[in-house]
Structures are given as structure tokens and as C-alpha cells.
Design an enzyme around this catalytic site. Structure first.
Site, PDB file in Angstrom:
ATOM      1  N   HIS A   1       0.609  -1.574  -0.080  1.00 13.30           N
ATOM      2  CA  HIS A   1      -0.250  -0.336  -0.093  1.00 13.30           C
ATOM      3  C   HIS A   1       0.803   1.521   0.342  1.00 13.30           C
ATOM      4  CE1 HIS A   1      -0.434   1.130   4.368  1.00 13.30           C
ATOM      5  NE2 HIS A   1       0.905   1.069   4.689  1.00 13.30           N
TER       6      HIS A   1
ATOM      7  N   CYS B   1       5.560   6.799   4.148  1.00 11.55           N
ATOM      8  CA  CYS B   1       4.273   5.965   3.534  1.00 11.55           C
ATOM      9  C   CYS B   1       3.942   6.286   2.646  1.00 11.55           C
ATOM     10  CB  CYS B   1       3.507   5.507   5.033  1.00 11.55           C
ATOM     11  SG  CYS B   1       3.925   5.113   6.542  1.00 11.55           S
TER      12      CYS B   1
ATOM     13  N   HIS C   1       4.893   0.691  -0.239  1.00 21.15           N
ATOM     14  CA  HIS C   1       5.920  -0.275   0.182  1.00 21.15           C
ATOM     15  C   HIS C   1       4.900  -1.617   0.821  1.00 21.15           C
ATOM     16  CE1 HIS C   1       4.007   2.358   2.937  1.00 21.15           C
ATOM     17  NE2 HIS C   1       4.028   1.287   4.022  1.00 21.15           N
TER      18      HIS C   1
ATOM     19  N   HIS D   1       3.151  -5.273   3.282  1.00 19.65           N
ATOM     20  CA  HIS D   1       3.714  -5.266   5.149  1.00 19.65           C
ATOM     21  C   HIS D   1       2.952  -6.801   4.778  1.00 19.65           C
ATOM     22  CE1 HIS D   1       3.969  -1.302   6.710  1.00 19.65           C
ATOM     23  NE2 HIS D   1       2.920  -0.985   6.138  1.00 19.65           N
TER      24      HIS D   1
ATOM     25  N   HIS E   1      -1.552 -10.757  -1.341  1.00 16.73           N
ATOM     26  CA  HIS E   1      -0.875 -10.497  -2.094  1.00 16.73           C
ATOM     27  C   HIS E   1      -0.948  -9.573  -3.435  1.00 16.73           C
ATOM     28  CE1 HIS E   1       1.435 -13.446  -1.308  1.00 16.73           C
ATOM     29  NE2 HIS E   1       2.324 -13.609  -1.897  1.00 16.73           N
TER      30      HIS E   1
ATOM     31  N   GLU F   1       0.271  -4.825  11.677  1.00 19.30           N
ATOM     32  CA  GLU F   1       1.295  -4.470  10.545  1.00 19.30           C
ATOM     33  C   GLU F   1       2.593  -4.786  10.607  1.00 19.30           C
ATOM     34  OE1 GLU F   1       0.297   0.271   8.025  1.00 19.30           O
ATOM     35  OE2 GLU F   1       2.248  -0.355   8.857  1.00 19.30           O
TER      36      GLU F   1
HETATM   37 ZN   LIG Z   1       2.283   0.679   5.558  1.00 16.05          ZN
END
Ligand SMILES: [Zn+2]
Length: 145
Positions: free
Chosen positions: A27, A37, A41, A43, A78, A130
Site C-alpha cells: 500500500h 508511508c 511499500h 507489509h 498479494h 501491520e
Molecule cells: Zn504501510
């Protein structure tokens, strides 16, 4: 392997079911205040969904565990969260795919499905971790998401 202690939610129902799942997803938060952010990137999200109710269905389930996995894991694993424009927005902050909003959207998707079941269970909590040091808990309020 998913093992951790979750915050408890107080509710009036007789049965409570918890489903853990792990989702690898990317996201970005499209806002200047998001700092790093704002960059794309990924998670590995650890998610716990709590469903409660007083009645079971014909099979003796509150809800089938597999159904919860299908609803959430199959949809988001994914993927790039921002691509789900039917769920998230890249222009409206209340729909940015932050951890808070991801938790709320999961609760909404789950509740929409629960509303179709004859035994009418309720999603009372969604926990989204997260990272090893950051998590969010979302608890729908009675009567609104
Ligand atoms: Zn993030």
C-alpha cells in the site's frame, strides 16, 4: 504460525469465534503527512476477526471459518490495497488504506456477509497488526460501522 494475545472485546453474545489470517499486501498513503508511508511499500498483515452471536446456523456454525478466509484473504492477499478502488480511495482520507481504515473496511466487508446469514452474527472486533510494533483495533459501534 500465528500466535499472539489479542485485546478482548466485551459483548453480550453467547458465542464468540476468532479467525486469524496473514496477508501479504502493498500500500501507500497518498498524503504528504504520511512521510515515508507515501511511498509504495509492503507489509505482512496479521489479522484477527472476532464474530459473535447468540444463534448457530444449521451446520452448528456461527460462521464457517473458511468463509471468512475467502472474504478477506482471497480478496487482498498479494495485492496492492490502493488498487481496490471499490474499497479504498486515493483522494478521500477516510478511505485511504491506512491500518485504521483497513481494519474498518474488513469489519464492513465481514458484516455485509454476516447480514445475509439466517443466524445474524455480528463482527465485534477486527485486529490488524501491520508490523511487529504497530497494530490497530477496530470495534464497530452498535448501529453504525
Ligand atoms: Zn504501510
Amino acid at each position: 504460525m500465528i500466535q499472539q494475545i489479542y485485546p478482548q472485546v466485551i459483548h453480550p453474545f453467547r458465542y464468540e469465534l476468532n479467525k486469524d489470517m496473514q496477508i501479504a499486501a502493498a500500500h501507500f498513503i497518498p498524503h504528504e503527512a504520511a512521510g515515508q508511508c507515501a511511498n509504495l511499500h509492503g507489509h505482512t498483515y496479521f489479522i484477527n476477526i472476532t464474530v459473535a452471536g447468540d444463534e448457530l446456523d444449521d451446520s452448528g456454525f456461527l460462521i464457517n471459518f473458511q468463509q471468512l478466509k475467502k472474504l478477506i484473504h482471497n480478496r487482498f492477499d498479494h495485492t496492492l490495497m490502493n488498487d481496490h478502488t471499490d474499497v479504498f480511495s486515493n483522494t478521500q482520507a477516510e478511505h485511504f488504506p491506512t491500518t485504521e481504515v483497513v481494519a474498518r473496511k474488513i469489519a464492513e466487508i465481514v458484516q455485509q456477509h454476516l447480514d445475509t446469514l439466517p443466524n445474524k452474527p455480528t463482527c465485534v472486533q477486527v485486529f490488524v497488526r501491520e508490523s511487529p510494533t504497530s497494530y490497530v483495533v477496530y470495534r464497530p459501534k452498535a448501529g453504525k460501522q
